[in-house]
Design a protein around this motif. Structure first.
Motif, short mmCIF file in Angstrom:
data_model
loop_
_atom_site.label_atom_id
_atom_site.label_comp_id
_atom_site.label_asym_id
_atom_site.label_seq_id
_atom_site.Cartn_x
_atom_site.Cartn_y
_atom_site.Cartn_z
N ALA A 1 3.83 1.54 -1.24
CA ALA A 1 4.42 1.67 -2.57
C ALA A 1 3.41 2.26 -3.56
N ALA A 2 2.15 1.84 -3.46
CA ALA A 2 1.12 2.30 -4.40
C ALA A 2 0.65 3.72 -4.08
N ARG A 3 0.57 4.02 -2.81
CA ARG A 3 -0.10 5.22 -2.36
C ARG A 3 0.88 6.35 -2.03
N VAL B 1 0.85 -1.20 0.00
CA VAL B 1 0.00 0.00 0.00
C VAL B 1 0.88 1.25 0.00
#
Lengths: 325, 325
Positions: free
Chosen positions: B231-233, B229
């Motif tokens: 890494a994505a956010r 999360v």
């Protein structure tokens, strides 16, 4: 189990939606027995952030969340949609004229209106949040003639809730004691928060609260509260705006409390002398999934004058964008 | 109407709390008939942001929100508190050793424990969220001997929910069909997501899902989901963490669903051979405001080995901070 409702949310990777989506998925907006499919629309550069939001929605294991669709294509987002929360809009940049902002957002809402007209459920319930919300809703409506026009609304519930809090705080009463608050007009600084029909407990608010405070503090405080939040927070209201959206759609679909009403900006039917078709905030009651404008309220000259100012602003906004419909 | 419950939230101006507070105030955590007083604690430099959060909470006009207290003084925050959500903790800075992080947070939780011991309701229900959550809860407990020690818990419900989603997604089933998920151990990458007792509908999950996926994909995916999360956010889980907190406290107070259980990190009573007193995540059922560790589950050698690793990590964390209790 009920079939899922398709809820479109635009600007879905933004701050308001980060406070909004999780509450919809948990059942707060449409009820604990109503599955939902979230159809999330964003502009292309925001898709990566939107994917992260979808990861977190999944990580909540919401039983009512049957599917998440993330897309930058409005045709995909609005396909068969039953509810639309139009949160996305272009913010006013530095040095930008208000008329330019109106036109830029008008373009967005006119093109979205055309898409919704083609692909959504014709009874789709729409709540426009992105500013200028009322005029954006107006432009959307004019570009979506197949839709049930009654169902194209704009958000003034945040203003309504702010007004209730101010009255509860001023009078030293509980939130639940303050009923029949009204916001008239445009969701802008010309809005007209009106406590003249409100009750505090069993008493008229006007018998408890002095008129000087109402005219000189209450009205400007509510109308300018958005700016005060920005000053305190460093960015605009997000969680409280999301809460207003939840309340707006919840009460529209599931009904208002007996003996109370809420404020919604809806297409004027001429009630209280307002130009027909303008998206104007009125006191409404809701039942069986529909709203009714509260009729027969006595309006003071002071409030009437302010309503006229707000109406004039809406007419001017409309006329600025007249090439879009 | 019930008397209000005093809910303390630490780190109240942070991102998790911005997703958490509004859901507590709306009644999602303790029920629609339970008024709350929010007692919000922050460090002094964050008080201005916290005041802005309080403005927005007021602007929601929540009928259940009876009072908001904002303070940088733990003695004020925890006074007579019935529920504490310990979200605030020092994050790991660049170049910081894990042992230093443990000690810094240990200091915070040891001093908060002493305050809670003196001023809170002795049956206060505590959920520690700030990392290392289990060991922070352990240190808090050791510094608060007057409190009902059973009620000092840590959050693994986010991991639990993540595990349910992974199984529903993998098997193509609905969230509501996946029951009896378990997270064992520490809320860290040594946690043990365990589907060996889970059902998917009426069937055993192990009869539907192959063991290779469970051991090589499911367990590491759930254990490392927090990192994915981030890494994505670009920042850590906030709304999904807030949701886990809501679920943890909701089910503890209002009960778990019949035929299902949830995961909570609670003081070990020696169940499943775990060292007594460690704050260890177990499957629990909740009823009448109390939890019971699910007994008698058969544990495979594979899972048992992983539980031992997680237990060893908790013992090492505890011993690193042994000067604090």
């Amino acid at each position: 189990m009920k079939s899922p409702v398709r809820v479109v949310i635009t600007g879905a990777a933004g701050q308001i939606c980060y406070s909004l989506l999780f509450r919809i998925a948990s059942g707060e907006m449409l009820g604990q027995d109503q599955p939902v499919i979230l159809q999330l629309l964003e502009i292309t550069p925001a898709m990566k952030v939107l994917d992260a939001v979808a990861m977190e929605l999944n990580d909540c294991a919401y039983p009512l969340l049957h599917e998440i669709i993330t897309t930058d294509d409005p045709v995909v987002a609005f396909k068969d949609a039953n509810v639309a929360l139009m949160v996305g809009a272009k913010p006013r940049g530095p040095g930008m004229e208000r008329a330019d902002l109106l036109k830029d957002n008008g373009q967005i809402f006119s093109s979205l209106g055309k898409v919704i007209n083609e692909v959504a459920d014709e009874n789709i319930r729409i709540c426009v949040v992105g500013n200028p919300a009322n005029t954006n809703a107006y432009i959307l409506a004019k570009n979506a003639p197949k839709l049930n026009q009654r169902n194209i609304t704009a958000l003034t519930r945040l203003d309504h809730n702010r007004a209730i809090y101010q009255v509860a705080e001023k009078s030293g009463n509980r939130i639940a004691d303050v009923t029949k608050m009204t916001i008239w007009g445009n969701h802008s600084t010309t809005q007209v928060p009106d406590l003249s029909h409100s009750n505090i407990g069993a008493e008229a608010a006007t018998s408890i609260i002095d008129n000087d405070w109402t005219e000189n503090d209450f009205i400007p405080t509510v109308a300018k509260r958005g700016g005060a939040v920005i000053a305190a927070r460093g960015s605009s209201s997000a969680a409280s705006a999301a809460n207003g959206i939840i309340d707006h759609m919840h009460d529209w679909v599931l009904g208002t409390a007996k003996g109370d009403w809420v404020s919604m900006a809806v297409p004027s039917d001429g009630s209280y002398g307002v130009t027909e078709g303008l998206i104007f905030s009125y006191p409404v009651t809701c039942e069986n999934g529909d709203y009714t404008i509260v009729q027969g309220l006595e309006i003071s000259d002071f409030i009437q004058g302010k309503m006229k100012e707000s109406e004039a602003e809406l007419i001017e906004e409309r006329d600025t964008c007249s090439d879009l419909f």
